[in-house]
Scaffold this motif. Structure first.
Motif, PDB file in Angstrom:
ATOM      1  N   LYS A  88     -10.271  -1.861   1.795  1.00  0.00           N
ATOM      2  CA  LYS A  88     -10.991  -0.938   0.977  1.00  0.00           C
ATOM      3  C   LYS A  88     -10.096   0.209   0.293  1.00  0.00           C
ATOM      4  O   LYS A  88     -10.359   0.670  -0.882  1.00  0.00           O
ATOM      5  N   ASP A  89      -8.902   0.679   0.999  1.00  0.00           N
ATOM      6  CA  ASP A  89      -8.021   1.696   0.412  1.00  0.00           C
ATOM      7  C   ASP A  89      -7.660   1.067  -0.807  1.00  0.00           C
ATOM      8  O   ASP A  89      -7.343   1.695  -1.749  1.00  0.00           O
ATOM      9  N   VAL A  90      -6.930  -0.074  -0.669  1.00  0.00           N
ATOM     10  CA  VAL A  90      -6.248  -0.808  -1.729  1.00  0.00           C
ATOM     11  C   VAL A  90      -7.126  -1.042  -2.899  1.00  0.00           C
ATOM     12  O   VAL A  90      -6.582  -1.153  -4.174  1.00  0.00           O
ATOM     13  N   GLU A  91      -8.244  -1.449  -2.668  1.00  0.00           N
ATOM     14  CA  GLU A  91      -9.350  -1.572  -3.938  1.00  0.00           C
ATOM     15  C   GLU A  91      -9.491  -0.159  -4.559  1.00  0.00           C
ATOM     16  O   GLU A  91      -9.365  -0.133  -5.801  1.00  0.00           O
ATOM     17  N   GLU A  92      -9.500   0.908  -3.929  1.00  0.00           N
ATOM     18  CA  GLU A  92      -9.658   2.170  -4.600  1.00  0.00           C
ATOM     19  C   GLU A  92      -8.210   2.603  -5.039  1.00  0.00           C
ATOM     20  O   GLU A  92      -8.425   3.382  -5.909  1.00  0.00           O
ATOM     21  N   LEU A  93      -7.440   2.211  -4.473  1.00  0.00           N
ATOM     22  CA  LEU A  93      -5.959   2.691  -4.981  1.00  0.00           C
ATOM     23  C   LEU A  93      -5.800   1.829  -6.534  1.00  0.00           C
ATOM     24  O   LEU A  93      -4.964   2.493  -7.485  1.00  0.00           O
ATOM     25  N   SER A  94      -6.055   0.708  -6.591  1.00  0.00           N
ATOM     26  CA  SER A  94      -6.003  -0.341  -7.746  1.00  0.00           C
ATOM     27  C   SER A  94      -6.685   0.506  -8.862  1.00  0.00           C
ATOM     28  O   SER A  94      -6.506   0.817 -10.019  1.00  0.00           O
ATOM     29  N   HIS A 129      -3.405  -9.750  -3.554  1.00  0.00           N
ATOM     30  CA  HIS A 129      -2.593  -8.495  -4.384  1.00  0.00           C
ATOM     31  C   HIS A 129      -2.115  -8.752  -5.533  1.00  0.00           C
ATOM     32  O   HIS A 129      -1.946  -8.145  -6.513  1.00  0.00           O
ATOM     33  N   GLU A 130      -2.263 -10.199  -6.009  1.00  0.00           N
ATOM     34  CA  GLU A 130      -1.843 -10.871  -7.272  1.00  0.00           C
ATOM     35  C   GLU A 130      -2.890 -10.112  -8.191  1.00  0.00           C
ATOM     36  O   GLU A 130      -2.636 -10.142  -9.508  1.00  0.00           O
ATOM     37  N   ASN A 131      -4.112  -9.663  -7.873  1.00  0.00           N
ATOM     38  CA  ASN A 131      -4.951  -9.470  -8.957  1.00  0.00           C
ATOM     39  C   ASN A 131      -5.166  -7.727  -8.964  1.00  0.00           C
ATOM     40  O   ASN A 131      -5.881  -7.245  -9.677  1.00  0.00           O
ATOM     41  N   ARG A 132      -4.189  -7.254  -8.199  1.00  0.00           N
ATOM     42  CA  ARG A 132      -4.222  -5.551  -8.240  1.00  0.00           C
ATOM     43  C   ARG A 132      -3.413  -5.258  -9.457  1.00  0.00           C
ATOM     44  O   ARG A 132      -2.513  -5.844  -9.901  1.00  0.00           O
ATOM     45  N   LYS A 133      -3.614  -3.833  -9.716  1.00  0.00           N
ATOM     46  CA  LYS A 133      -2.853  -3.400 -11.078  1.00  0.00           C
ATOM     47  C   LYS A 133      -1.572  -3.245 -10.635  1.00  0.00           C
ATOM     48  O   LYS A 133      -1.156  -2.680  -9.580  1.00  0.00           O
ATOM     49  N   PRO A 134      -0.684  -3.617 -11.322  1.00  0.00           N
ATOM     50  CA  PRO A 134       0.871  -3.488 -10.787  1.00  0.00           C
ATOM     51  C   PRO A 134       1.556  -1.962 -10.931  1.00  0.00           C
ATOM     52  O   PRO A 134       0.904  -1.192 -11.575  1.00  0.00           O
ATOM     53  N   ILE A 135       2.287  -1.850 -10.096  1.00  0.00           N
ATOM     54  CA  ILE A 135       3.124  -0.853  -9.703  1.00  0.00           C
ATOM     55  C   ILE A 135       4.456  -1.000  -9.895  1.00  0.00           C
ATOM     56  O   ILE A 135       5.039  -2.024 -10.087  1.00  0.00           O
ATOM     57  N   ASP A 136       5.361   0.141 -10.085  1.00  0.00           N
ATOM     58  CA  ASP A 136       6.851   0.000 -10.387  1.00  0.00           C
ATOM     59  C   ASP A 136       7.596   0.003  -9.439  1.00  0.00           C
ATOM     60  O   ASP A 136       9.038   0.172  -9.285  1.00  0.00           O
ATOM     61  N   GLY A 137       7.006   0.597  -8.255  1.00  0.00           N
ATOM     62  CA  GLY A 137       7.870   0.695  -6.843  1.00  0.00           C
ATOM     63  C   GLY A 137       6.871   1.193  -5.883  1.00  0.00           C
ATOM     64  O   GLY A 137       5.757   1.857  -5.982  1.00  0.00           O
ATOM     65  N   GLY A 138       7.475   1.111  -4.547  1.00  0.00           N
ATOM     66  CA  GLY A 138       6.828   1.684  -3.463  1.00  0.00           C
ATOM     67  C   GLY A 138       7.675   2.422  -2.489  1.00  0.00           C
ATOM     68  O   GLY A 138       8.818   1.770  -2.304  1.00  0.00           O
ATOM     69  N   LEU A 139       7.259   3.512  -2.068  1.00  0.00           N
ATOM     70  CA  LEU A 139       7.764   4.310  -0.999  1.00  0.00           C
ATOM     71  C   LEU A 139       7.170   4.223   0.189  1.00  0.00           C
ATOM     72  O   LEU A 139       5.772   4.633  -0.032  1.00  0.00           O
ATOM     73  N   ILE A 140       7.725   3.948   1.290  1.00  0.00           N
ATOM     74  CA  ILE A 140       6.960   4.178   2.563  1.00  0.00           C
ATOM     75  C   ILE A 140       7.587   5.294   3.443  1.00  0.00           C
ATOM     76  O   ILE A 140       8.840   5.163   3.706  1.00  0.00           O
ATOM     77  N   GLN A 141       7.215   6.274   4.153  1.00  0.00           N
ATOM     78  CA  GLN A 141       7.578   7.523   5.074  1.00  0.00           C
ATOM     79  C   GLN A 141       6.864   7.377   6.236  1.00  0.00           C
ATOM     80  O   GLN A 141       5.739   7.708   6.248  1.00  0.00           O
ATOM     81  N   ALA A 142       7.648   7.384   7.247  1.00  0.00           N
ATOM     82  CA  ALA A 142       6.902   7.546   8.479  1.00  0.00           C
ATOM     83  C   ALA A 142       6.206   6.336   9.127  1.00  0.00           C
ATOM     84  O   ALA A 142       5.097   6.601   9.394  1.00  0.00           O
ATOM     85  N   ALA A 143       6.767   5.104   8.687  1.00  0.00           N
ATOM     86  CA  ALA A 143       5.826   3.870   9.194  1.00  0.00           C
ATOM     87  C   ALA A 143       6.103   3.771  10.675  1.00  0.00           C
ATOM     88  O   ALA A 143       7.051   3.582  11.245  1.00  0.00           O
ATOM     89  N   VAL A 144       4.810   3.841  11.161  1.00  0.00           N
ATOM     90  CA  VAL A 144       4.877   3.609  12.676  1.00  0.00           C
ATOM     91  C   VAL A 144       3.733   2.932  13.186  1.00  0.00           C
ATOM     92  O   VAL A 144       2.668   2.445  12.557  1.00  0.00           O
TER      93      VAL A 144
END
Length: 306
Positions: A88-94, A129-144
């Protein structure tokens, strides 16, 4: 209860409504420029919402004139995560990415803190993922690892009991029903469905949220880090003094393993700016200027290279 210690905060910015009920707050940059056409969409972790991650405002102020930062408020923000999901998060983020694509001609980077890191990888590698709007980069901070963190906060016998109850509810078709607060209220003071609890804490190591546990197999990691698209570079920033990481987990070794898996799958990781931020707590709350500046330097370095 009133928080007598909170002094209040005011931030200039623009509220963007990207669906009928969701919005993103774009911080007004200190360095204004008509060319500010690139944007970071920032996603927090469990219980996070607007301004709850201390460094987000600092980062917004530190960005070059061509960039701004917008904090996305999703259905899972604040206490909503317990009845939501990564999908649901990624649908909304798209939807959020699509909105900003319509008003900004520049680059869009998705940045996640804590559970927001799962969102970034889910966006890039999860089902659909192939149907989501493309992004130019990803940053992840404090992956736990939520699963490993829960074991530092709850009695193992209690976790086993709650997992068994949640599994029984899921097996009976009650995936979205809420677990009793008497079982989980001590660490999760909000409604949590059986499905979402297992997503975080499944003893079978197969939860949807289980992206970053130190005991995941190479085969499991190949489905996430090993499936990153070559067209979308990522930067991985871990906190060296993260209070939610088990003491026997070496963040440097964990990071090296993830990068190796990503490279074996042809993913593109910014190794120059990725790294462990020494002395950093989970969200950098209370950290020194030097620690916060290390984060800023790495983020700005990544943005400058995409």
């Amino acid at each position: 209860m009133v928080d007598t210690e909170f002094k209040g905060v005011a931030r200039p910015g623009v509220s963007h409504q990207f669906t009928s009920k969701l919005f993103a707050f774009e911080h007004t940059p200190q360095k204004t420029s008509s060319s500010a056409q690139n944007i970071i969409i920032f996603v927090g972790g469990l219980f996070d919402g607007l301004h709850t991650v201390p460094y987000a405002s600092r980062l917004a102020d530190a960005l070059p004139p061509s960039w701004t930062l917008a904090q996305a408020i999703l259905s899972s923000s604040y206490t909503g995560w317990g009845i939501s999901s990564l999908q649901k998060d990624v649908e909304e983020l798209s939807d959020c990415v699509s909105y900003f694509r319509s008003i900004k001609p520049g680059k869009i980077v998705l940045m996640g803190h804590s559970t927001g890191c799962q969102d970034v990888l889910e966006y890039l590698t999860g089902p659909g993922h192939e149907n989501r709007k493309p992004i130019d980069g990803g940053l992840i901070q404090a992956a736990v690892s939520d699963r490993e963190a829960i074991f530092t906060m709850m009695d193992p016998d209690t976790i086993k009991s709650v997992c068994a109850k949640a599994q029984s509810m899921v097996d009976g078709g009650d995936d979205d029903e809420i677990l009793p607060s008497t079982d989980i209220g001590s660490i999760f003071p909000c409604p949590v469905s059986a499905k979402r609890f297992l997503s975080l804490a499944s003893p079978n190591h197969d939860g949807d949220d289980d992206y970053f546990s130190s005991d995941l197999t190479d085969d499991q990691l190949m489905k996430t880090f090993g499936s990153l698209p070559n067209s979308t570079p990522i930067c991985i920033l871990l906190s060296g003094s993260d209070e939610y990481v088990q003491p026997d987990v070496d963040p440097a070794k964990l990071l090296a393993r993830w990068i190796e898996i990503a490279k074996s799958g042809k993913g593109k990781v910014d190794e120059n700016n990725s790294g462990v931020i020494e002395g950093a707590t989970h969200n950098l709350a209370g950290n020194s200027e030097s620690v916060v500046n290390d984060l800023m330097k790495r983020v700005l370095g990544f943005l400058g290279g995409i």
